[in-house]
Design a protein around this motif. Structure first.
Motif, mmCIF file in Angstrom:
data_model
loop_
_atom_site.group_PDB
_atom_site.id
_atom_site.type_symbol
_atom_site.label_atom_id
_atom_site.label_comp_id
_atom_site.label_asym_id
_atom_site.label_seq_id
_atom_site.Cartn_x
_atom_site.Cartn_y
_atom_site.Cartn_z
ATOM 1 N N VAL A 1 36.497 50.027 23.595
ATOM 2 C CA VAL A 1 36.174 48.712 24.175
ATOM 3 C C VAL A 1 37.467 47.984 24.575
ATOM 4 O O VAL A 1 37.542 47.366 25.641
ATOM 5 N N GLY A 2 38.489 48.102 23.716
ATOM 6 C CA GLY A 2 39.786 47.479 24.026
ATOM 7 C C GLY A 2 40.332 48.030 25.336
ATOM 8 O O GLY A 2 40.804 47.278 26.198
ATOM 9 N N LEU A 3 40.235 49.336 25.490
ATOM 10 C CA LEU A 3 40.705 49.974 26.717
ATOM 11 C C LEU A 3 39.900 49.472 27.926
ATOM 12 O O LEU A 3 40.461 49.141 28.976
ATOM 13 N N ALA A 4 38.596 49.396 27.735
ATOM 14 C CA ALA A 4 37.733 48.933 28.833
ATOM 15 C C ALA A 4 38.136 47.530 29.285
ATOM 16 O O ALA A 4 38.175 47.237 30.478
ATOM 17 N N HIS A 5 38.467 46.683 28.318
ATOM 18 C CA HIS A 5 38.858 45.315 28.683
ATOM 19 C C HIS A 5 40.108 45.319 29.546
ATOM 20 O O HIS A 5 40.196 44.604 30.531
ATOM 21 N N ARG A 6 41.057 46.177 29.156
ATOM 22 C CA ARG A 6 42.293 46.240 29.951
ATOM 23 C C ARG A 6 41.993 46.784 31.352
ATOM 24 O O ARG A 6 42.522 46.293 32.337
ATOM 25 N N ILE A 7 41.123 47.773 31.405
ATOM 26 C CA ILE A 7 40.785 48.329 32.729
ATOM 27 C C ILE A 7 40.064 47.274 33.574
ATOM 28 O O ILE A 7 40.320 47.114 34.762
ATOM 29 N N ARG A 8 39.176 46.530 32.925
ATOM 30 C CA ARG A 8 38.431 45.501 33.682
ATOM 31 C C ARG A 8 39.366 44.439 34.257
ATOM 32 O O ARG A 8 39.102 43.885 35.317
ATOM 33 N N ASN A 9 40.475 44.185 33.541
ATOM 34 C CA ASN A 9 41.434 43.200 34.066
ATOM 35 C C ASN A 9 42.104 43.664 35.345
ATOM 36 O O ASN A 9 42.679 42.866 36.078
ATOM 37 N N LEU A 10 42.019 44.977 35.610
ATOM 38 C CA LEU A 10 42.661 45.499 36.829
ATOM 39 C C LEU A 10 41.905 45.111 38.090
ATOM 40 O O LEU A 10 42.345 45.418 39.197
ATOM 41 N N ARG A 11 40.779 44.476 37.912
ATOM 42 C CA ARG A 11 40.037 44.031 39.108
ATOM 43 C C ARG A 11 40.920 43.153 39.972
ATOM 44 O O ARG A 11 40.817 43.168 41.192
ATOM 45 N N GLU A 12 41.787 42.401 39.287
ATOM 46 C CA GLU A 12 42.709 41.544 40.059
ATOM 47 C C GLU A 12 43.647 42.381 40.921
ATOM 48 O O GLU A 12 44.178 41.919 41.915
ATOM 49 N N GLN A 13 43.861 43.632 40.519
ATOM 50 C CA GLN A 13 44.749 44.504 41.324
ATOM 51 C C GLN A 13 43.960 45.366 42.302
ATOM 52 O O GLN A 13 44.456 46.378 42.785
ATOM 53 N N GLY A 14 42.707 45.020 42.516
ATOM 54 C CA GLY A 14 41.951 45.703 43.566
ATOM 55 C C GLY A 14 40.924 46.713 43.077
ATOM 56 O O GLY A 14 40.289 47.385 43.884
#
Ligand code: ADP
Length: 275
Positions: A209-222
């Motif tokens: 889940v922690g990893l998923a949160h970090r990946i979800r934050n990449l939405r700002e990078q496209g």
């Protein structure tokens, strides 16, 4: 050819009943809201990203309310007749065969049109008279207007992340529904879901889940859409079978969501940081 046969009996709903309670962890007040909407027979729209629990929620609510559930996955080749039904030739006779929506309307099911915006425009129009106080479905080809069973409810899902101007739901359609908004569950809740559905321990679930949160934050990078709860469960299921966490995450939480080399590299870095 003989005259068209009538086939308007109420269909057998037992095949559509959900007999075992689907596991669903509520993330907000969606259960009482859906129940209230059902009691008032208000059509419901579930809005949210893919793989965040919308389908599971409908299954759970259909079970709780004791109603059959008819699910249709909408796609761009879905014609109105695929929902309503058509005449088919059987033993030299033309027989009307109800489509899934007509069946649901007659038997008083919950009809779930998944990703409704994907369907062709003529498809969305047929649901209009069902979603206001007329509660009727018009089978034009058959010359029949079916009054919805009192227990019938229409539920649609919609992923705002995908929509473009061309593929958006018209206001005239949107404004026929009450809308429940879904997001990925809060961290502890999502970990509980991953633990239960993926069969891993709490620590592994929390890491995923922690990893998923970090990946979800990449939405700002496209990144178009982050790793869904569904993908976390896939990763957990691979790990449970002995695949290394790194490989499981690459296979489930990186490769499915992007083809962009830059974004993939960033996700791989996040995975390597964690495992
Ligand atoms: P959607 O319909 O939004 O694309 P699904 O309902 O298919 O997503 O959810 C994907 C998977 O995630 C489900 O099969 C289920 O295992 C899990 N899931 C997501 N949210 C929940 C939840 N709140 N409670 C239980 N399981 C959930």
């Amino acid at each position: 050819m003989s005259q068209a046969l009538e086939n308007t009996q109420i269909p057998d709903s037992s095949a559509y009943m959900i007999n075992n309670e689907p596991f669903y962890l509520p993330v907000a007040d969606e259960k009482p809201l859906f129940t209230a909407a059902y009691n008032a027979r208000l059509p419901v729209m579930l809005k949210g990203p893919t793989g965040c629990g919308k389908t599971r929620f409908v299954q759970h609510m259909a079970y709780k309310l004791g109603r059959p559930l008819v699910t249709v996955s909408c796609h761009e080749d879905l014609f109105a007749s695929d929902l309503l039904g058509r005449y088919l030739l059987k033993d030299d006779e033309t027989v009307w065969v109800d489509g899934p929506l007509s069946r649901a309307v007659r038997m008083g099911a919950i009809c779930y049109l998944d990703e409704v915006v994907e369907a062709r425009k003529d498809t969305t129009v047929v649901i209009h008279p069902l979603t206001d106080d007329r509660r009727v479905l018009s089978l034009d080809k058959k010359g029949e207007v079916v009054e919805a069973h009192p227990d019938f409810l229409l539920v649609v899902s919609y992923n705002p992340g995908y929509q473009s101007v061309v593929k958006d739901l018209k206001q005239s359609t949107r404004q026929r529904f009450v809308c429940l908004e879904f997001e990925y569950p809060a961290q502890e809740d999502e970990a509980k879901i991953v633990e239960k559905e993926g069969g891993v321990d709490e620590e592994t679930a929390l890491s995923l889940v922690g990893l998923a949160h970090r990946i979800r934050n990449l939405r700002e990078q496209g990144l178009a859409e982050g790793a869904s709860t569904r993908l976390l469960i896939y990763a957990a299921q691979l790990i449970r079978q002995g695949i290394s966490p790194k490989n499981a995450c690459l296979t489930s939480m990186c490769l499915p969501i992007t083809d962009d080399p830059g974004l993939s590299e960033t996700i791989v870095d996040l995975i390597e940081d964690l495992f």
